[in-house]
Every structure is written in structure tokens, then in C-alpha cells.
Design an enzyme around this catalytic site. Structure first.
Site, PDB file in Angstrom:
ATOM      1  N   GLY A  49       0.811  -1.213   0.000  1.00 11.01           N
ATOM      2  CA  GLY A  49       0.000   0.000   0.000  1.00 11.01           C
ATOM      3  C   GLY A  49       0.842   1.260   0.000  1.00 11.01           C
ATOM      4  O   GLY A  49       0.530   2.230  -0.697  1.00 11.01           O
ATOM      5  N   GLU A 301       5.884  18.415  -4.398  1.00 11.95           N
ATOM      6  CA  GLU A 301       5.379  19.123  -3.222  1.00 11.95           C
ATOM      7  C   GLU A 301       4.996  18.181  -2.081  1.00 11.95           C
ATOM      8  O   GLU A 301       5.264  18.475  -0.913  1.00 11.95           O
ATOM      9  CB  GLU A 301       4.169  19.992  -3.598  1.00 11.95           C
ATOM     10  CG  GLU A 301       4.494  21.174  -4.490  1.00 11.95           C
ATOM     11  CD  GLU A 301       4.428  20.823  -5.970  1.00 11.95           C
ATOM     12  OE1 GLU A 301       4.577  21.727  -6.805  1.00 11.95           O
ATOM     13  OE2 GLU A 301       4.223  19.622  -6.288  1.00 11.95           O
TER      14      GLU A 301
END
Length: 560
Positions: A49, A301
Site C-alpha cells: 500500500g 510538493e
């Protein structure tokens, strides 16, 4: 020990990269021949995940570029997620992916083969020019009746399944919260071993401090996570200040304090010339030059925000990162976790409104101030001039148990005569009376109207105040750079700024109106931007959206 438990998937992957960046920086800064006072690896366990999350791609790419050889990651490769086998959504070759990103990948075929894992770690230690990923094949829920399935991932096993699992593993099924003696004895060996390691390291540091006086003192001060004594004296006074954008003033503050606050360590997501985040003559943080203080995060970012969290939790550095305010959306999960964790990270968001101009509505920040103000424990500061910008940085550096977000303008802001009007020290209370109401003769009187403004709109409020005072409508201007600071003030102070008797209040901010009713009250009004912006020069956009002296005066008179 375990430094971080992260919650949302992918965050821990990037946190580890940030910790490795901090370790590499401090090692390059302090280590001397025979004195490796900062010298260790960063370990992380990540899952299928984690590797699916975009932030892991961003931060893995950054780590590979930086050749962070102090990173050793274990990929728990069990092929299971909540919905089933990973092949329903994720079938890329993780080995090739990480090799392409500049990592060295090792494989352990059986996660229960402890010797193979140990050998992989030893092999990883030999690789000194890139981060390492140890891909470990495991069976989720090993020993459970439903091992190797998504049921072992997310479903409560039930009492009978727990007993069966214990039988499968050779444990007494009737003992609860039981730890075998041999297991506890093995783990407790780490206590004695760790105590010796700490003793040896303390002795090394003590000798280091004797051998390298100034460096030793700097290391000691850095490890306390406290600011150097007298650092505030380095803040700029801004005498004879010229009209500039607040982002430019921020750059001046950074460079003024960088020499006396060596913990400052940061950069930008490929926008340093616009964000004004570079520390002059401090060098770039790159492979072979980890002592540099200017980080090139690249156009990543989310990774920037999440690695900053890792740096802050590592300690001994104060991380800051810059980008356009609209791109704070890309960083929001990391900002939220910084606030939740109570750590000191500083976000330098510039181009904070429709004042961005020609780049248009995709880049013009409209809803972002409200979105950030909604995050508990995050202070959002939007200064109006050089002096508030200086105080904003002071506040952020003193605020060592919570993150701070700056909202800086692209366009020039109007000069405010601080000899005539209130000191910017009021920023630390969140809102303060910048200019008192006056009658036509220029004498201070009780206000009939209060104009509240932030950032670049404070200059507009001051211009409108002049006209309103002269028209016989005594008007007070309140600069409100930080809602969060103001909300912490005692009721008496709040009443002194916003007297309950004065119902006519107008808030001016080039962002959405959401939240302003708390301060304007039911009888007040706002001049805000409740739709997306437009592409045009900043002055034209402001005029189109009603940010003119004439419109402020018109709206103000309707309130009386």
C-alpha cells in the site's frame, strides 16, 4: 527505536527519506576524521500500500537522486490489500522501479528466514552510494486460518481463530498477552547493548568537544533543539524599507537570520527564485555536498511536506519548504500530520491570491487560506508589510511544537509608516489595532466602523480609512495576520480590538469569505473572493473583483 508511526500510507516512506536527509546534512556538517559523531542508518518497513501511494514515488525519486546510502527500507511484499490480491490494481515490477530511481534492491524469498534477512542487511551496509530496498516475500497473517488472504488483513479473527493460530505457531492457546521467556530475553538484550552504545557515543562526543571547540559547542547547541542565544538580534530592522512583495521581505529575513540560526535547512519545490527561499552562499544539499543548506526538492510538493516532517522529528534542524500557495493542496496530508504530531515545520507559501496575475485561476489561490485555517494546530500567517513579515518569522521560529504556514504576496504591498501607526509586534496577538479611528480634525475618537484586513489588502484598508475619516465616518483598521493567534487571546484583549458596541465591521481579504463571520458578526460584511480568479495583470484583477478604495468606501457606508 521506532521514531514515527505514520497513519496514512506512504507518509512514513517519505518521513524516512527526510530523516536520512537530516542525518546526512548533520554528518557532513559535524563529522571529523576519527570522530563520526553523526553516523547511523535510517530503517523503514513499508508495504504494498505504501508503494502505491504517489508520495512514495516522489520521495523514492528524491532519495535516489540524493544517493542517500544511509537508507535501508524493508518492503513487506505480501501481495495483499483490503480488497484482495494486489494484482487487481498493482502489478508493476517494484525492483525495476526502484532500480530506475537509483536504489539498490536486494531480495529475501522467505520473510521467516531470519538469517537471510540478516545477510541482506549486511549486504546493504556494503552499498555506500545509493539507498537500499530489501524486498522481503512474506505471508500476511502467517499461522492464521486465513493466512495469505485479505481476510487476514482487515477482519477480526475471532476467539477460535486466535486459538488455532497459537496452536499453529506452537504457543499455549489458553495464555493471553503471553510473551515466551526466550522471546523477552532476546529483546531485552538490546537494553544492555544499547546502554553500551550510548556510553561509547557519549565518550566520543565528549572527546570531540575537547578536540573541536567551536564545532563541539555548535553540536551541543544543535542537539538541544533550542535556538541560539541572542538570535533575534539578527532579525532585520528594515530601516528605509522600500515597497516590495512580502515574499521578497521573507527572503531578506531568511538571509539575515541564517548565520545565527544554523538549524534552518530548507528550500523549494523548484520555485526558489519565486519563493525567495535560498540562503546565499550556503551551498546546495546535493550528493557529495550534504553540508549545503539549500534543498532542491524538485517538483515534488507532497514529498517536500512529508520529508520535512521526517527532518523535524529527527531533530537538530528546522525544516522549511516553499511553493505557490495553490500547491499547498498537494502537501495537505503532510501538513495535517505535522499539525497532529506537534512538530516545527515552516511552509513558505507565496503568490497567495488573485494578485498572482496572468497565470490565471489555476494558480490563483482563493480557497486555500480557509482550507489551511481549518487544520487544528496550524498557524496561518499572512503579513501585510516588511515588519509583519519579520515578526511572522520570529513567531514561527519560537513556535517549536507546531507548524506554521506563511502566505506571502507576489505583488508589491503598500508601505505602512510604523513610526506613525502601531508596531508590528501586534502580530503575535493575531490581530491588533493598526490605525485608530479619527475625526475630521485628525483626533482619535471611538470608531463607528472597523475594517479588518490581512496581507496586501491592509494597504487598501488604510487608504479607505483616510477617506472615511475625512467624510465623518471614524474608521479603525485592524490588521489580522493570524486568526489562530488571536483566538488564543483573553476576552479582554479581544474586546479591545473588536468592541461589541461597534457592529459595523468590514473584512477585506483576497480569498473566500468562509470563516470571516466569526469576526465581522451578523451585522458586518466582507469584501472577499468567492469564485475563481481570472487571467490578467494583478491590478486589473483586483479592480475587477472590487478591491478598490471606492468600493471599500461604498460597502463601508452601507454598514452605518
Amino acid at each position: 527505536g521506532v521514531e514515527i508511526t505514520t497513519g496514512p500510507l506512504g507518509q512514513g516512506f517519505a518521513n524516512g527519506v527526510g530523516m536520512a536527509m537530516a542525518e546526512a546534512h548533520l554528518a557532513a556538517k559535524f563529522n571529523q576524521e576519527g570522530f563520526p559523531v553523526v553516523n547511523h542508518h535510517i530503517y523503514c518497513i513499508c508495504s504494498d500500500g505504501d508503494l502505491m501511494e504517489g508520495v512514495s514515488y516522489e520521495s523514492a525519486s528524491l532519495a535516489g537522486h540524493l544517493k542517500l546510502s544511509n537508507l535501508i527500507y524493508f518492503y513487506d511484499d505480501n501481495n495483499i490489500t483490503i480488497e484482495g490480491n494486489t494484482n487487481i490494481a498493482f502489478n508493476e515490477d517494484a525492483t525495476k522501479r526502484f532500480e530506475a530511481a537509483g536504489w539498490h534492491v536486494l531480495m529475501v524469498e522467505d520473510g521467516n528466514d531470519l538469517k537471510a534477512i540478516e545477510n541482506a542487511i549486511k549486504e546493504a551496509h556494503k552499498i555506500t552510494d545509493k539507498p537500499k530496498l530489501i524486498r522481503v516475500k512474506t505471508i500476511i497473517g502467517f499461522g492464521m486460518p486465513k493466512q495469505g488472504t485479505n481476510k487476514a488483513h482487515s477482519d477480526a479473527p475471532g476467539e477460535e481463530a486466535v486459538k488455532e493460530t497459537k496452536r499453529n505457531l506452537g504457543w499455549d492457546e489458553n495464555k493471553h498477552f503471553y510473551i515466551p521467556k526466550e522471546a523477552s530475553a532476546h529483546f531485552r538484550e538490546a537494553i544492555k547493548r544499547g546502554a553500551q552504545y550510548e556510553k561509547d557515543w557519549d565518550a566520543l562526543v565528549k572527546n570531540y568537544e575537547k578536540a573541536y571547540g567551536d564545532l563541539g559547542k555548535a553540536l551541543k547547541e544543535t542537539r538541544t533543539n533550542k535556538l541560539p542565544a541572542g538570535w533575534e538580534k539578527s532579525l532585520p530592522t528594515f530601516e528605509n524599507v522600500e515597497a516590495k512583495a512580502t515574499r521578497a521581505y521573507s527572503g531578506e529575513v531568511i538571509n539575515a537570520i541564517a548565520g545565527t540560526v544554523p538549524q534552518l535547512f530548507g528550500g523549494s519545490a523548484d520555485l526558489a527564485p519565486s519563493n525567495n527561499t535560498n540562503i546565499k552562499d550556503a551551498g546546495d544539499f546535493e550528493p557529495e555536498s550534504y553540508a549545503g543548506r539549500n534543498i532542491h526538492f524538485g517538483i515534488r510538493e507532497h514529498a517536500m511536506g512529508a520529508t520535512m516532517n521526517g527532518m523535524a522529528l529527527y531533530g537538530s534542524v528546522i525544516p522549511y519548504g516553499g511553493t505557490f500557495q495553490t500547491f499547498s493542496d498537494y502537501m495537505r496530508p503532510a501538513i495535517r500530520l505535522a499539525a497532529l504530531s506537534g512538530i516545527q515545520t515552516i511552509y513558505v507559501f507565496t503568490h497567495d491570491s488573485i494578485g498572482l496575475g496572468e497565470d490565471g485561476p489555476t494558480h490563483q489561490s482563493v480557497e486555500h487560506l480557509a482550507a489551511m485555517r481549518a487544520i487544528p494546530n496550524l498557524a496561518v500567517i499572512r503579513p501585510c508589510d516588511a515588519f509583519e513579515t519579520r515578526e511572522a518569522w520570529r513567531a514561527a521560529l519560537l513556535r517549536d511544537k507546531a507548524p506554521t504556514a506563511f502566505a506571502f504576496s507576489r505583488q508589491k504591498v503598500q508601505l505602512i509608516n510604523r513610526n506613525k501607526f502601531a508596531s508590528a509586534d501586534g502580530l503575535h496577538k493575531g490581530a491588533y489595532v493598526l490605525a485608530e479611528a479619527e475625526n475630521k480634525q485628525g483626533k482619535s475618537v471611538q470608531p463607528k466602523l472597523i475594517i479588518i484586513a490581512t496581507g496586501s489588502e491592509v494597504g487598501l484598508a488604510m487608504q479607505a480609512r483616510e477617506k472615511l475619516n475625512q467624510s465623518g465616518m471614524p474608521t479603525r483598521v485592524v490588521s489580522m495576520p493570524c486568526w489562530e493567534f488571536f483566538d488564543e487571546q483573553p476576552a479582554k484583549y479581544k474586546e479591545s480590538v473588536f468592541p461589541q458596541a461597534v457592529k459595523a465591521r468590514l473584512a477585506i481579504e483576497a480569498g473566500v469569505s468562509l470563516g470571516w463571520a466569526k469576526y465581522t458578526g451578523d451585522a458586518g460584511d466582507t469584501l472577499t473572493v468567492d469564485k475563481f480568479g481570472a487571467s490578467a495583470p494583478a491590478e486589473d484583477v483586483f479592480k475587477e473583483f472590487g478591491f478598490t478604495v471606492e468600493n471599500v468606501v461604498k460597502k463601508a457606508k452601507k454598514l452605518i
